[in-house]
Enzyme design. Structure first.
Site, mmCIF file in Angstrom:
data_model
loop_
_atom_site.group_PDB
_atom_site.id
_atom_site.type_symbol
_atom_site.label_atom_id
_atom_site.label_comp_id
_atom_site.label_asym_id
_atom_site.label_seq_id
_atom_site.Cartn_x
_atom_site.Cartn_y
_atom_site.Cartn_z
ATOM 1 N N VAL A 1 0.839 -1.210 0.000
ATOM 2 C CA VAL A 1 0.000 0.000 0.000
ATOM 3 C C VAL A 1 0.874 1.260 0.000
ATOM 4 C CG1 VAL A 1 -1.839 1.255 1.198
ATOM 5 C CG2 VAL A 1 -1.866 -1.248 1.162
ATOM 6 N N ALA B 1 -7.145 19.134 -3.570
ATOM 7 C CA ALA B 1 -6.870 19.448 -2.160
ATOM 8 C C ALA B 1 -6.727 20.947 -1.940
ATOM 9 C CB ALA B 1 -5.594 18.750 -1.713
ATOM 10 N N ARG C 1 11.492 0.381 6.984
ATOM 11 C CA ARG C 1 12.657 -0.441 7.364
ATOM 12 C C ARG C 1 13.470 -0.841 6.153
ATOM 13 N NH1 ARG C 1 9.409 -3.071 11.538
ATOM 14 N NH2 ARG C 1 9.661 -1.692 13.321
ATOM 15 N N LYS D 1 -7.208 -1.513 9.514
ATOM 16 C CA LYS D 1 -8.527 -1.877 10.066
ATOM 17 C C LYS D 1 -8.425 -2.497 11.443
ATOM 18 C CE LYS D 1 -6.725 -4.813 7.163
ATOM 19 N NZ LYS D 1 -6.430 -5.064 5.763
ATOM 20 N N VAL E 1 -11.474 -0.142 5.217
ATOM 21 C CA VAL E 1 -12.581 -1.048 4.867
ATOM 22 C C VAL E 1 -12.785 -1.057 3.359
ATOM 23 C CG1 VAL E 1 -15.033 -1.557 5.199
ATOM 24 C CG2 VAL E 1 -13.720 -0.530 7.070
ATOM 25 N N GLY F 1 -0.206 -9.571 -3.121
ATOM 26 C CA GLY F 1 -0.269 -8.535 -2.082
ATOM 27 C C GLY F 1 -1.657 -8.311 -1.528
ATOM 28 N N LYS G 1 -13.306 -5.136 9.803
ATOM 29 C CA LYS G 1 -13.968 -4.193 8.892
ATOM 30 C C LYS G 1 -15.454 -4.072 9.219
ATOM 31 C CE LYS G 1 -10.653 -5.299 5.236
ATOM 32 N NZ LYS G 1 -10.359 -6.242 4.159
HETATM 33 N N1 HSE Z 1 -6.164 -8.816 3.272
HETATM 34 C C1 HSE Z 1 -7.166 -7.865 2.937
HETATM 35 C C2 HSE Z 1 -8.101 -8.458 1.925
HETATM 36 C C3 HSE Z 1 -6.510 -6.633 2.397
HETATM 37 O O1 HSE Z 1 -7.788 -9.498 1.350
HETATM 38 O O2 HSE Z 1 -9.173 -7.929 1.715
HETATM 39 C C4 HSE Z 1 -7.423 -5.452 2.306
HETATM 40 O O3 HSE Z 1 -7.898 -5.078 3.560
#
Ligand code: HSE
Length: 435
Positions: free
Chosen positions: A14, A33, A45, A103, A130, A185, A203
């Protein structure tokens, strides 16, 4: 134009998306904005090959960002709850507004974080927490402000929806699809959060708070994942005209609020049944508007970045104005929030799909239908599969009408005690989402 300095903590999937989209679309974003949004510092890191931060001040200590006197908004994208909580509280102590996609952090520590922000005249924004790229927080909090919300039901975990879709349409193995979701991801650092429904529970709690003006509280939520789902149930559900989706459902009833996450049969005719892959969708039923549906990508780098940046724009545009003109974190001022009873799962009313193996001989089905009738459970449909050669037992699948879950539990126990029934009875809740 004035400048607003942001610090991004976390450069994972993200974080890299936020960095890249902010740079790519800076002209549009700044004009929306009404200021120049400047990435002053990144705390990470390690570097991310998907993101070239050569021209940015990068600190290996994320707490540097929370202490940096030049920064106006700290963007928390590290995930997890312990360090993230420390980071957000430190940012607030240092007078920074906060944007987060976290979340678990909001569901578990939101009340404390919002109180700390409110007392210091700061904003905490969490649209990306969410349903990834879907602006569902804004919809619930602002778009539906005129309404009394009756219920909402959503596919709010992209990973489980991706897994279920691939298993259903391509017959793929669970583990194989999960690995792909991790590579893309979508999955949490600990994917049991996805497949056991914990991520969806976080969520759902956030959406329930917004919908019913309740303080955030994870206590009492019923959570069941997709790991026990059998492919044969996906097939039987299809025969009966249903899809199996992993839903988060919350409903205001006279006896309290239902708050539950579990696999659910939904009619194929329902729009949400057609929501596949990593997509999320949330159906909201409210008294004035009726039913609305919010659909889009629920996870992934740039879809989630889209929501994070929407929050950055909101905060950057708003932060100079008087605090009483801001939209409160949970949509109403904290004094208006009211704790509600969260209903035990045994006390909810819904329909059920049940499956068991019964001896193929006369009288067996009448024993079963008698148990259901004695429990006051009406049967909507029943199918019995022909037994494979050499097999004495057949699969029986029953669809019930709406009943109280504790009555179903008692009937299931009685069915399991019949000598003609082998093993356990499996059941899955059914929702028609039509009223
Ligand atoms: N792991 C979460 C999903 C990522 O698969 O929806 C988004 O919150």
């Amino acid at each position: 134009m004035r400048s607003v300095n942001i610090g991004i903590c976390g450069l994972g999937t993200v974080g890299a998306g936020v960095y890249n989209v902010l740079n790519r679309n800076s002209k549009q974003i700044n004009s929306r904005a009404n200021c120049d949004i400047v990435i002053s510092q990144v705390g990470a890191r390690r570097d991310n090959p998907n993101c070239d931060t050569a021209d940015t001040d990068v600190s290996r200590d994320i707490f540097d960002v929370a202490r940096n006197p030049d920064i106006d908004i700290v963007v928390e994208l590290i995930g997890g709850t312990d360090v993230a909580f420390e980071l957000v509280m430190l940012a607030l102590e240092n007078g920074k507004h906060v944007v987060t996609a976290n979340k678990a952090l909001i569901a578990m520590h939101g009340m404390e974080i919002f109180a700390a922000a409110e007392s210091r005249g700061l904003i905490v924004a969490y649209e990306a927490a969410v349903a990834g790229g879907i602006p569902i927080i804004k919809a619930l909090r602002e778009g539906l402000a005129a309404n009394r919300i009756n219920w909402l039901a959503g596919i709010i975990n992209g990973t489980t929806n991706f897994i279920l879709s691939e298993m259903d349409s391509k017959g793929r193995e669970f583990a194989d699809v999960l690995t792909e979701a991790q590579e893309k991801g979508y999955a949490e650092a600990d994917p049991t959060f996805d497949v056991e429904g914990i991520d969806a529970a976080h969520k759902l709690v956030i959406m329930a708070s917004l919908a019913f003006a309740m303080p955030l509280n994870l206590d009492g939520i019923f959570t069941d994942g997709i790991t026990k789902l059998e492919p044969q149930d996906v097939g039987y559900a299809r025969e009966l005209g249903y899809a199996i989706k992993h839903l988060g459902i919350t409903r205001q009833t006279e006896n309290g609020v239902e708050l539950r996450v579990h696999p659910t049969l939904v009619p194929e005719s329902c729009l949400i049944a057609g929501v596949n892959d990593v997509s999320n969708a949330v159906m909201v039923n409210a008294d004035a508007v009726g039913t609305t549906l919010y659909y889009g990508p629920g996870a992934g780098s740039e879809p989630t970045a889209s929501s994070v940046i929407a929050d950055i724009v909101d905060v950057a545009r708003t932060m100079g104005s008087a605090a009483d003109s801001w939209v409160p974190a949970l949509g109403c001022n904290s004094a208006s929030l009211q704790q509600q009873t969260i209903m035990a799962i045994e006390d909810i009313d819904t329909s059920f799909y049940i499956r068991f193996a019964a001896l193929d001989k006369p009288g067996v089905l009448s024993d079963i239908t008698k148990i259901m009738a004695d429990a006051g459970i009406s049967i909507e449909a029943i199918i019995q599969r022909e037994q494979p050669a050499g097999e004495d037992y057949v699969n029986v699948i029953i669809l019930t009408n709406v009943t109280r879950e504790k009555l179903l539990d008692a009937a299931v126990e009685n069915i399991e005690q019949l000598e003609t029934v082998r093993g356990n009875v499996s059941f899955i809740r059914v929702e028609h989402l039509d009223q």
